[in-house]
Enzyme design. Structure first.
Site, PDB file in Angstrom:
ATOM      1  N   ASP A  78      47.309   2.413  21.051  1.00 61.13           N
ATOM      2  CA  ASP A  78      46.710   3.744  21.207  1.00 61.13           C
ATOM      3  C   ASP A  78      47.650   4.852  20.742  1.00 61.13           C
ATOM      4  O   ASP A  78      48.875   4.761  20.904  1.00 61.13           O
ATOM      5  CB  ASP A  78      46.361   3.951  22.680  1.00 61.13           C
ATOM      6  CG  ASP A  78      45.413   5.109  22.901  1.00 61.13           C
ATOM      7  OD1 ASP A  78      44.494   5.292  22.066  1.00 61.13           O
ATOM      8  OD2 ASP A  78      45.563   5.810  23.910  1.00 61.13           O
ATOM      9  N   HIS A  79      47.060   5.898  20.179  1.00 58.10           N
ATOM     10  CA  HIS A  79      47.792   7.116  19.786  1.00 58.10           C
ATOM     11  C   HIS A  79      49.056   6.818  19.000  1.00 58.10           C
ATOM     12  O   HIS A  79      50.116   7.391  19.269  1.00 58.10           O
ATOM     13  CB  HIS A  79      48.122   7.965  21.015  1.00 58.10           C
ATOM     14  CG  HIS A  79      46.994   8.833  21.467  1.00 58.10           C
ATOM     15  ND1 HIS A  79      46.550   9.919  20.745  1.00 58.10           N
ATOM     16  CD2 HIS A  79      46.220   8.755  22.569  1.00 58.10           C
ATOM     17  CE1 HIS A  79      45.538  10.480  21.395  1.00 58.10           C
ATOM     18  NE2 HIS A  79      45.306   9.785  22.487  1.00 58.10           N
ATOM     19  N   HIS A 172      44.000  15.250  28.102  1.00 52.82           N
ATOM     20  CA  HIS A 172      44.896  14.202  28.567  1.00 52.82           C
ATOM     21  C   HIS A 172      45.664  14.637  29.806  1.00 52.82           C
ATOM     22  O   HIS A 172      45.881  15.818  30.050  1.00 52.82           O
ATOM     23  CB  HIS A 172      45.918  13.849  27.478  1.00 52.82           C
ATOM     24  CG  HIS A 172      45.342  13.149  26.296  1.00 52.82           C
ATOM     25  ND1 HIS A 172      45.070  13.794  25.124  1.00 52.82           N
ATOM     26  CD2 HIS A 172      44.982  11.861  26.104  1.00 52.82           C
ATOM     27  CE1 HIS A 172      44.574  12.915  24.245  1.00 52.82           C
ATOM     28  NE2 HIS A 172      44.504  11.746  24.825  1.00 52.82           N
ATOM     29  N   GLY A 201      41.147  11.322  27.520  1.00 57.91           N
ATOM     30  CA  GLY A 201      41.258  12.236  28.647  1.00 57.91           C
ATOM     31  C   GLY A 201      40.217  11.992  29.722  1.00 57.91           C
ATOM     32  O   GLY A 201      39.852  12.909  30.462  1.00 57.91           O
ATOM     33  N   SER A 203      40.369  10.454  32.531  1.00 55.77           N
ATOM     34  CA  SER A 203      40.810  10.491  33.924  1.00 55.77           C
ATOM     35  C   SER A 203      40.412  11.788  34.611  1.00 55.77           C
ATOM     36  O   SER A 203      40.258  11.816  35.835  1.00 55.77           O
ATOM     37  CB  SER A 203      42.332  10.314  34.007  1.00 55.77           C
ATOM     38  OG  SER A 203      42.712   9.014  33.615  1.00 55.77           O
ATOM     39  N   ASN A 222      38.634   5.923  27.276  1.00 53.11           N
ATOM     40  CA  ASN A 222      40.048   5.676  27.518  1.00 53.11           C
ATOM     41  C   ASN A 222      40.463   6.242  28.872  1.00 53.11           C
ATOM     42  O   ASN A 222      40.188   7.410  29.172  1.00 53.11           O
ATOM     43  CB  ASN A 222      40.893   6.337  26.432  1.00 53.11           C
ATOM     44  CG  ASN A 222      40.809   5.640  25.102  1.00 53.11           C
ATOM     45  OD1 ASN A 222      39.872   4.882  24.835  1.00 53.11           O
ATOM     46  ND2 ASN A 222      41.769   5.893  24.236  1.00 53.11           N
ATOM     47  N   VAL A 223      41.140   5.426  29.673  1.00 54.63           N
ATOM     48  CA  VAL A 223      41.596   5.846  30.993  1.00 54.63           C
ATOM     49  C   VAL A 223      43.065   5.489  31.151  1.00 54.63           C
ATOM     50  O   VAL A 223      43.449   4.332  30.951  1.00 54.63           O
ATOM     51  CB  VAL A 223      40.795   5.165  32.122  1.00 54.63           C
ATOM     52  CG1 VAL A 223      41.295   5.630  33.487  1.00 54.63           C
ATOM     53  CG2 VAL A 223      39.299   5.446  31.973  1.00 54.63           C
ATOM     54  N   THR A 225      45.789   8.184  33.043  1.00 59.24           N
ATOM     55  CA  THR A 225      46.411   8.919  34.141  1.00 59.24           C
ATOM     56  C   THR A 225      45.867   8.515  35.504  1.00 59.24           C
ATOM     57  O   THR A 225      46.625   8.413  36.475  1.00 59.24           O
ATOM     58  CB  THR A 225      46.224  10.431  33.928  1.00 59.24           C
ATOM     59  OG1 THR A 225      46.860  10.813  32.708  1.00 59.24           O
ATOM     60  CG2 THR A 225      46.833  11.229  35.067  1.00 59.24           C
TER      61      THR A 225
END
Length: 272
Positions: A78-79, A172, A201, A203, A222-223, A225
């Site tokens: 990721d990223h 995020h 982002g 979360s 995407n999860v 935090t």
């Protein structure tokens, strides 16, 4: 069983990608997915690679867990800002990668993303990219920016990516859960873009809004935090007794990951 993002996303069902920082994260994620009988992606970010010093050790742990799982489990990078690390991840067995060139001017983003997408096609790997700046990352991502549907369609056509992370109102690293994604924009993007849309982002999004975002057209959620908040809370409680052996605390922290994953999978990939 080890699977790819392409295999898991086949048929249009949404998938959750949970960030892995340590082995306990990966174990808790797979345990939660197994309990829900739901496919899942183990997502290792470029930042996590920096934390570990290299990708191979955490990748080996994730691969072993995926191989032994009773549900489809994919590995996702990721990223990532470094094409060389992407190629390394593919060599290690990752079935999907995200090239994050969103800090670059549009033309340079297109050029680098297209190059990585070509590599992905040649290796049978699903490639995600980002257009529009998602909040929560210093300097690179500006809160309030939104992805334009027409530009998104142009970007996907120019790059050949398999999935697109879009800016629709999330950020995020949120520890509060009060972000409300722009559902009408998600629907417009889903109609304009012929590849799965990715929500970063997540979360910061409450469960009801997360379900609405999936219904509007998000296909990869995407999860990160949220897992870290629950893990850290459980770890602090577990270590409060002052014992030298951390295993009991780590067991509780791992169980908190499983519980959060089970709950979120019920929202993101409900059994019909």
């Amino acid at each position: 069983m080890l699977s790819t993002a392409a295999e898991i996303l086949a048929g249009g069902r949404a998938v959750a990608a949970f960030n892995v920082i340590t082995l306990e994260y990966a174990q808790g994620i797979v345990a939660g997915a197994t309990a829900r009988q739901s496919p899942v992606l183990l997502s290792v970010s470029h930042n996590a690679v920096r934390y570990h010093g290299s990708l191979a050790p955490i990748a080996a742990a994730c691969l072993a867990l995926a191989d032994g799982a009773a549900v489809p489990v994919g590995l996702h990078l990721d990223h990532c800002e470094d094409p060389a690390l992407i190629e390394h991840a593919i060599d290690l067995g990752f079935g999907s990668v995200m090239i994050d060139a969103s800090t670059l001017p549009y033309d340079e983003n297109v050029e680098l993303t297209a190059r990585v997408a070509d590599l992905g096609r040649s290796r049978g790997v699903w490639v995600e990219a980002e257009l529009g700046e998602i909040g929560g990352k210093d300097g690179a991502h500006a809160p309030g920016v939104r992805t334009d549907p027409a530009e998104a369609a142009e970007f996907v056509a120019a790059t050949g990516v398999d999935g697109l992370a879009v800016a629709v109102g999330t950020s995020h690293a949120m520890t509060s859960r009060d972000a409300r994604p722009d559902l009408s924009l998600i629907a417009e993007l889903a109609a304009a873009v012929p590849v799965p849309l990715v929500l970063h982002g997540s979360s910061g999004v409450p469960d009801d809004a997360l379900a609405e975002a999936v219904a509007a057209g998000i296909r990869k959620v995407n999860v990160g935090t949220q897992l870290s908040v629950d893990y850290s809370d459980a770890l602090r409680v577990g270590l409060a007794d002052g014992k030298a052996d951390p295993r009991a605390a780590l067991t509780s922290a791992r169980a908190s990951i499983q519980s959060t994953v089970e709950r979120l999978l019920g929202v993101i990939t409900p059994v019909s």
